[in-house]
Design a protein around this motif. Structure first.
Motif, PDB file in Angstrom:
ATOM      1  N   LYS A  53       1.130  -1.298  -0.013  1.00 59.92           N
ATOM      2  CA  LYS A  53      -0.241  -0.029   0.144  1.00 59.92           C
ATOM      3  C   LYS A  53       0.905   0.993   0.040  1.00 59.92           C
ATOM      4  O   LYS A  53       1.629   1.819   0.366  1.00 59.92           O
ATOM      5  CB  LYS A  53      -0.783  -0.289   1.525  1.00 59.92           C
ATOM      6  N   SER A  54       0.958   2.287  -0.813  1.00 58.11           N
ATOM      7  CA  SER A  54       1.279   3.071  -1.322  1.00 58.11           C
ATOM      8  C   SER A  54      -0.054   4.229  -0.534  1.00 58.11           C
ATOM      9  O   SER A  54      -0.430   4.517  -1.009  1.00 58.11           O
ATOM     10  CB  SER A  54       2.120   3.327  -2.464  1.00 58.11           C
ATOM     11  N   ASN A  55       0.526   5.051   0.724  1.00 55.22           N
ATOM     12  CA  ASN A  55      -0.448   5.838   1.314  1.00 55.22           C
ATOM     13  C   ASN A  55       0.583   6.849   1.681  1.00 55.22           C
ATOM     14  O   ASN A  55       1.510   6.821   2.765  1.00 55.22           O
ATOM     15  CB  ASN A  55      -1.453   5.481   1.822  1.00 55.22           C
ATOM     16  N   TYR A  56       0.491   8.056   1.091  1.00 57.23           N
ATOM     17  CA  TYR A  56       1.559   9.471   1.844  1.00 57.23           C
ATOM     18  C   TYR A  56       0.931   8.854   3.661  1.00 57.23           C
ATOM     19  O   TYR A  56       1.672   9.572   4.199  1.00 57.23           O
ATOM     20  CB  TYR A  56       0.824  11.483   1.692  1.00 57.23           C
ATOM     21  N   GLY A  57      -0.321   9.112   4.120  1.00 60.44           N
ATOM     22  CA  GLY A  57      -0.806   9.610   5.236  1.00 60.44           C
ATOM     23  C   GLY A  57      -0.917   8.215   5.997  1.00 60.44           C
ATOM     24  O   GLY A  57      -1.309   8.089   7.348  1.00 60.44           O
TER      25      GLY A  57
ATOM     26  N   GLY B 182       7.573  16.036  11.149  1.00 57.38           N
ATOM     27  CA  GLY B 182       6.334  17.273  11.882  1.00 57.38           C
ATOM     28  C   GLY B 182       5.044  17.672  11.640  1.00 57.38           C
ATOM     29  O   GLY B 182       4.155  18.686  12.244  1.00 57.38           O
ATOM     30  N   GLU B 183       4.367  16.032  11.493  1.00 52.89           N
ATOM     31  CA  GLU B 183       3.163  16.086  12.214  1.00 52.89           C
ATOM     32  C   GLU B 183       3.109  15.799  12.785  1.00 52.89           C
ATOM     33  O   GLU B 183       3.576  14.362  13.594  1.00 52.89           O
ATOM     34  CB  GLU B 183       2.222  15.634  10.668  1.00 52.89           C
ATOM     35  N   ASP B 184       1.128  15.117  13.867  1.00 51.38           N
ATOM     36  CA  ASP B 184       1.082  14.692  14.653  1.00 51.38           C
ATOM     37  C   ASP B 184       1.051  13.113  14.285  1.00 51.38           C
ATOM     38  O   ASP B 184       0.520  13.183  12.823  1.00 51.38           O
ATOM     39  CB  ASP B 184      -0.375  15.598  15.624  1.00 51.38           C
ATOM     40  N   ALA B 185       0.805  11.934  14.629  1.00 50.20           N
ATOM     41  CA  ALA B 185       0.403  10.695  13.783  1.00 50.20           C
ATOM     42  C   ALA B 185       0.114   9.915  15.568  1.00 50.20           C
ATOM     43  O   ALA B 185       1.358   9.657  16.193  1.00 50.20           O
ATOM     44  CB  ALA B 185       2.003  10.496  12.993  1.00 50.20           C
ATOM     45  N   ILE B 186      -0.265   8.459  14.688  1.00 53.59           N
ATOM     46  CA  ILE B 186      -0.299   7.728  15.775  1.00 53.59           C
ATOM     47  C   ILE B 186       0.767   6.078  14.972  1.00 53.59           C
ATOM     48  O   ILE B 186       1.435   5.938  13.945  1.00 53.59           O
ATOM     49  CB  ILE B 186      -1.718   7.242  15.803  1.00 53.59           C
ATOM     50  N   VAL B 187       2.053   5.790  16.202  1.00 55.01           N
ATOM     51  CA  VAL B 187       3.560   5.533  15.837  1.00 55.01           C
ATOM     52  C   VAL B 187       2.713   4.157  17.157  1.00 55.01           C
ATOM     53  O   VAL B 187       2.425   4.117  17.659  1.00 55.01           O
ATOM     54  CB  VAL B 187       4.310   5.709  15.716  1.00 55.01           C
TER      55      VAL B 187
ATOM     56  N   VAL C 199       6.022  -1.651  12.241  1.00 53.77           N
ATOM     57  CA  VAL C 199       6.032  -0.519  12.739  1.00 53.77           C
ATOM     58  C   VAL C 199       4.541   0.451  11.622  1.00 53.77           C
ATOM     59  O   VAL C 199       4.917  -0.467  10.195  1.00 53.77           O
ATOM     60  CB  VAL C 199       6.926   0.779  12.083  1.00 53.77           C
ATOM     61  N   HIS C 200       3.609   0.561  12.388  1.00 53.58           N
ATOM     62  CA  HIS C 200       2.484   1.253  11.969  1.00 53.58           C
ATOM     63  C   HIS C 200       2.499   2.703  12.034  1.00 53.58           C
ATOM     64  O   HIS C 200       2.517   3.007  13.396  1.00 53.58           O
ATOM     65  CB  HIS C 200       1.856   0.462  12.241  1.00 53.58           C
ATOM     66  N   ILE C 201       2.049   3.434  10.954  1.00 46.03           N
ATOM     67  CA  ILE C 201       2.560   5.013  11.119  1.00 46.03           C
ATOM     68  C   ILE C 201       1.272   5.555  10.728  1.00 46.03           C
ATOM     69  O   ILE C 201       1.414   5.460   9.150  1.00 46.03           O
ATOM     70  CB  ILE C 201       3.737   5.872  10.626  1.00 46.03           C
ATOM     71  N   SER C 202      -0.044   6.351  11.101  1.00 51.64           N
ATOM     72  CA  SER C 202      -0.623   6.385  10.196  1.00 51.64           C
ATOM     73  C   SER C 202      -1.057   8.649  10.898  1.00 51.64           C
ATOM     74  O   SER C 202      -0.839   8.325  12.156  1.00 51.64           O
ATOM     75  CB  SER C 202      -2.938   6.184  10.699  1.00 51.64           C
ATOM     76  N   ARG C 203      -0.872   9.346  10.183  1.00 50.41           N
ATOM     77  CA  ARG C 203      -1.052  10.446   9.955  1.00 50.41           C
ATOM     78  C   ARG C 203      -2.427  10.989  11.328  1.00 50.41           C
ATOM     79  O   ARG C 203      -3.730   9.941  10.516  1.00 50.41           O
ATOM     80  CB  ARG C 203      -1.180  11.637   9.557  1.00 50.41           C
ATOM     81  N   THR C 204      -2.282  11.839  12.451  1.00 54.86           N
ATOM     82  CA  THR C 204      -3.378  11.848  13.332  1.00 54.86           C
ATOM     83  C   THR C 204      -4.611  12.572  12.013  1.00 54.86           C
ATOM     84  O   THR C 204      -6.495  12.244  12.447  1.00 54.86           O
ATOM     85  CB  THR C 204      -3.122  12.520  14.597  1.00 54.86           C
TER      86      THR C 204
ATOM     87  N   GLN D 159       4.259  -0.617  21.611  1.00 56.20           N
ATOM     88  CA  GLN D 159       4.060   0.512  21.966  1.00 56.20           C
ATOM     89  C   GLN D 159       2.485   1.099  21.299  1.00 56.20           C
ATOM     90  O   GLN D 159       3.349   0.946  20.193  1.00 56.20           O
ATOM     91  CB  GLN D 159       3.450   1.445  22.789  1.00 56.20           C
ATOM     92  N   SER D 160       1.580   2.069  21.064  1.00 57.21           N
ATOM     93  CA  SER D 160       0.652   2.899  20.137  1.00 57.21           C
ATOM     94  C   SER D 160       0.551   3.665  21.335  1.00 57.21           C
ATOM     95  O   SER D 160       0.242   4.045  22.015  1.00 57.21           O
ATOM     96  CB  SER D 160      -0.339   2.141  19.858  1.00 57.21           C
ATOM     97  N   ASP D 161       0.946   4.334  19.728  1.00 52.13           N
ATOM     98  CA  ASP D 161       0.919   6.198  21.365  1.00 52.13           C
ATOM     99  C   ASP D 161       0.944   7.190  19.693  1.00 52.13           C
ATOM    100  O   ASP D 161       1.144   7.013  18.553  1.00 52.13           O
ATOM    101  CB  ASP D 161       1.720   6.633  21.851  1.00 52.13           C
ATOM    102  N   TYR D 162       0.265   8.537  20.897  1.00 51.32           N
ATOM    103  CA  TYR D 162       1.131   9.690  19.725  1.00 51.32           C
ATOM    104  C   TYR D 162       2.182  10.003  19.695  1.00 51.32           C
ATOM    105  O   TYR D 162       2.558  10.842  20.777  1.00 51.32           O
ATOM    106  CB  TYR D 162      -0.063  10.586  20.074  1.00 51.32           C
ATOM    107  N   LEU D 163       2.666  10.256  18.502  1.00 47.79           N
ATOM    108  CA  LEU D 163       3.884  11.012  18.256  1.00 47.79           C
ATOM    109  C   LEU D 163       4.246  11.547  17.415  1.00 47.79           C
ATOM    110  O   LEU D 163       3.080  11.968  16.565  1.00 47.79           O
ATOM    111  CB  LEU D 163       5.511   9.847  18.109  1.00 47.79           C
ATOM    112  N   SER D 164       4.998  12.687  17.075  1.00 45.76           N
ATOM    113  CA  SER D 164       5.480  13.102  15.689  1.00 45.76           C
ATOM    114  C   SER D 164       6.220  12.313  14.829  1.00 45.76           C
ATOM    115  O   SER D 164       7.353  12.000  14.976  1.00 45.76           O
ATOM    116  CB  SER D 164       5.578  15.005  16.183  1.00 45.76           C
ATOM    117  N   PHE D 165       5.828  12.914  12.990  1.00 45.34           N
ATOM    118  CA  PHE D 165       6.710  11.962  12.377  1.00 45.34           C
ATOM    119  C   PHE D 165       6.384  13.164  11.520  1.00 45.34           C
ATOM    120  O   PHE D 165       5.123  13.511  10.577  1.00 45.34           O
ATOM    121  CB  PHE D 165       5.615  10.845  12.094  1.00 45.34           C
TER     122      PHE D 165
END
Length: 594
Positions: free
Chosen positions: A213-217, A263-268, A281-286, A255-261
């Motif tokens: 899957k190719s998705n910027y977010g 320069g934007e807030d994201a769930i990491v 690792v799974h990253i999705s923009r808030t 862990q799953s938590d809100y972090l910055s990726f």
């Protein structure tokens, strides 16, 4: 008269005032509710996204475990196949095999491997690269020379996973659309010489969800122990550019938590997978998460808006209808005041009709009393209006086994025929999962077949001794709850002795509890080992995913507790060099189905 007309032209009527009051109050409440709702929605969106993310990671963990179990099972079944290994030994030793032997081998053992691959959606391919000159047969039997074409040739570790490679056994037909994850094992002969290299592979997306899957977010990828990022080609440049930021995430394990990726807030989220030697690792923009949540609420908001419009229209219609009659009544009263002799319409049974009726009575009284001043004797009544708001829910394998059995009986090899019969009954029992509960006699039958097949492998005999009252044979127990105990007895207690012995199964009643014992006269355990095993059974964290020791017992105990309650389970007793006994305790008169 002119004053009244000016009053009517310059000011709103009572009906218009009531309509404006109701509609403006409703709009104010709706606006206030909308502001509060969107503030709460933003907060709830993030909370819900974090909850969903943790559930997603748990599902990923479960799926990876399932894929690993399937691949490990396939590895064991192939690497422990006596006929297959025997054939490869003959080929390696240079023994001249007849064409009939080769065809029989290809049509039985290799067909079995091929069928196992085709019947399991998790498996991409099972292949043997044989260290000898062999007649290759697609898709699972090749000369070891083909191994040199694989990306991991010369650098793989024994019984480890190789990730992110193409199927390049045949370079001219390399599959560039699917990347693989493979479990690699060396198969050795009796002198520890290499017979073959076994590859059990699966689509890498089974281990890394949405790998392609190719998705910027949103990004899904894997970081190995050497800090190398394994991801799709589309995401490779971006993720490697931010490698330092990603490595910081790995310090917060599982862990799953809100972090910055970037320069934007994201769930990491991170999930360490020791068997794969790395971390998922799974990253999705808030922002995308919140916007997605907003979009999911659009139908609900539209329903609320439409409901408000319909309600406003209904209020306006009803109030206008009511006040139209009121205006008619007022107009008639004014005409009477100006000296006209008329009677007011009083059809209906509401307050306005009652008022009209009273006015008519008053007019008649005034006429009777020489038309005294109507205004001094009129009795005006106030009207009250109420409105209610309605706020708006697998037959192929059996046929193959029957065919093999028939061929064995034709050749009068009844030992093979009996073994195939036992194997077929085991398959049928394993696949038949219409209920999680079975009768005790069915589980005993499965164990007999299991021991019959085991005895084919061993130079010694394992006998089954039963002491079970006949009335207990229909007792309902969780399916596959005794077989793991028997398997533990064989592999941890009896196999190290390697001599004729018994496995004892006994059932008896103690008060409101029925106990089922599975015991053996094997090597037993020390007190320290026994206590360690008991501790593991009572702690979820103690039975790790990468350790088989005690895991079968733990699973059986958890299933007993799930079906019958936390007061039931298993107990273990053992004495080093003498015996090991496992006791299952279930309620006497509680047969619970799924």
């Amino acid at each position: 008269m002119k004053k009244n007309q000016k009053h009517k032209r310059g000011y709103l009527s009572l009906g218009q005032k009531v309509i404006m009051l109701i509609v403006s109050t409703m709009l104010f409440c709706a606006l206030l509710w909308t502001i509060v709702m969107f503030v709460n929605m933003t907060r709830n969106a993030k909370d819900n996204a974090l909850i969903e993310e943790r559930a997603f990671i748990n599902q990923v963990k479960s799926d990876v475990n399932s894929v690993e179990e399937v691949c490990n099972l396939a590895k064991q079944m192939v690497s422990q196949n006596v006929s297959l290994i025997g054939y490869m030994k003959q080929v390696k030793s240079g023994e001249d095999l007849s064409t009939v032997d080769k065809i029989d081998f290809y049509n039985t053992e290799l067909a079995y491997i091929d069928n196992m691959t085709n019947l399991n959606p998790y498996l991409y391919q099972i292949r043997l690269f044989v260290n000898a000159h062999v007649t290759e047969k697609k898709p699972c039997f090749y000369s070891i020379d083909r191994l040199k074409n694989m990306e991991w040739y010369g650098k793989y570790e024994e019984e480890s996973w190789e990730l992110n490679y193409y199927d390049s056994a045949f370079p001219e037909r390399t599959n560039q659309s699917t990347k693989l994850a493979g479990l690699i094992k060396n198969i050795l002969d009796d002198h520890d010489h290499l017979l073959a290299v076994l590859e059990v592979s699966t689509d890498i997306e089974n281990l890394i969800p949405n790998f392609y899957k190719s998705n910027y977010g949103e990004w899904n990828f894997f970081v190995d122990d050497e800090n190398k990022i394994i991801c799709s080609d589309e995401n490779s440049a971006l993720l490697n550019k931010n490698i330092d930021e990603i490595l910081e995430f790995l310090k917060q394990k599982n862990q799953s938590d809100y972090l910055s990726f970037m320069g934007e807030d994201a769930i990491v989220s991170t999930l360490e997978i020791p068997s794969l030697k790395g971390t998922y690792v799974h990253i999705s923009r808030t922002g995308d998460v919140v916007n997605s949540y907003y979009r999911s609420q659009i139908p609900y908001i539209l329903v609320v808006i439409i409901s408000m419009i319909v309600f406003s229209g209904l209020v306006i219609f009803l109030i206008s209808h009511i006040f139209k009659r009121f205006d008619t009544l007022t107009s008639s009263v004014n005409r009477i005041k100006n000296g006209e002799h008329i009677m007011l319409p009083d059809e209906g049974d509401d307050e306005i009709s009652e008022m009209a009726h009273q006015i008519n009575d008053m007019i008649l009284s005034l006429e009777k009393l020489n038309k005294e001043t109507v205004e001094n004797e009129l009795l005006m009544k106030n009207t009250e209006i109420k409105a209610l708001q309605n706020q708006i829910n697998a037959h192929f394998m059996y046929n193959v086994l029957e065919t093999i059995k028939m061929l064995a009986e034709i050749k009068e090899d009844y030992e093979i025929s009996d073994a195939v019969t036992s194997l077929g009954e085991m398959f049928r029992y394993s696949v038949k999962w219409s209920s999680g509960m079975v009768e005790l006699k069915e589980e005993i039958k499965y164990i007999r077949n299991y021991l019959n097949l085991l005895n084919l492998r061993f130079d010694y005999e394992i006998f089954l001794s039963l002491n079970i009252p006949q009335e207990y044979m229909k007792l309902k127990i969780p399916k596959m709850s005794l077989q793991p105990l028997v398997e533990n007895s064989v592999y941890h207690g009896i196999e190290n002795i390697a001599e004729d012995t018994y496995i004892y199964i006994k059932a008896y009643e103690e008060g409101d509890v029925i106990s089922i014992e599975v015991s053996d006269a094997g090597v037993g355990m020390t007190e320290e080992t026994l206590q360690m095993l008991r501790n593991r059974l009572n702690s979820v964290d103690a039975v790790s995913e990468d350790s088989d020791h005690g895991r079968a017992l733990y699973n059986v105990m958890q299933r007993i507790k799930m079906y019958f309650g936390p007061e039931y389970g298993i107990e273990i007793y053992s004495k080093e060099g003498i015996y090991t006994k496992v006791v299952i305790q279930i309620p006497k008169e509680k047969e619970k189905d799924e």
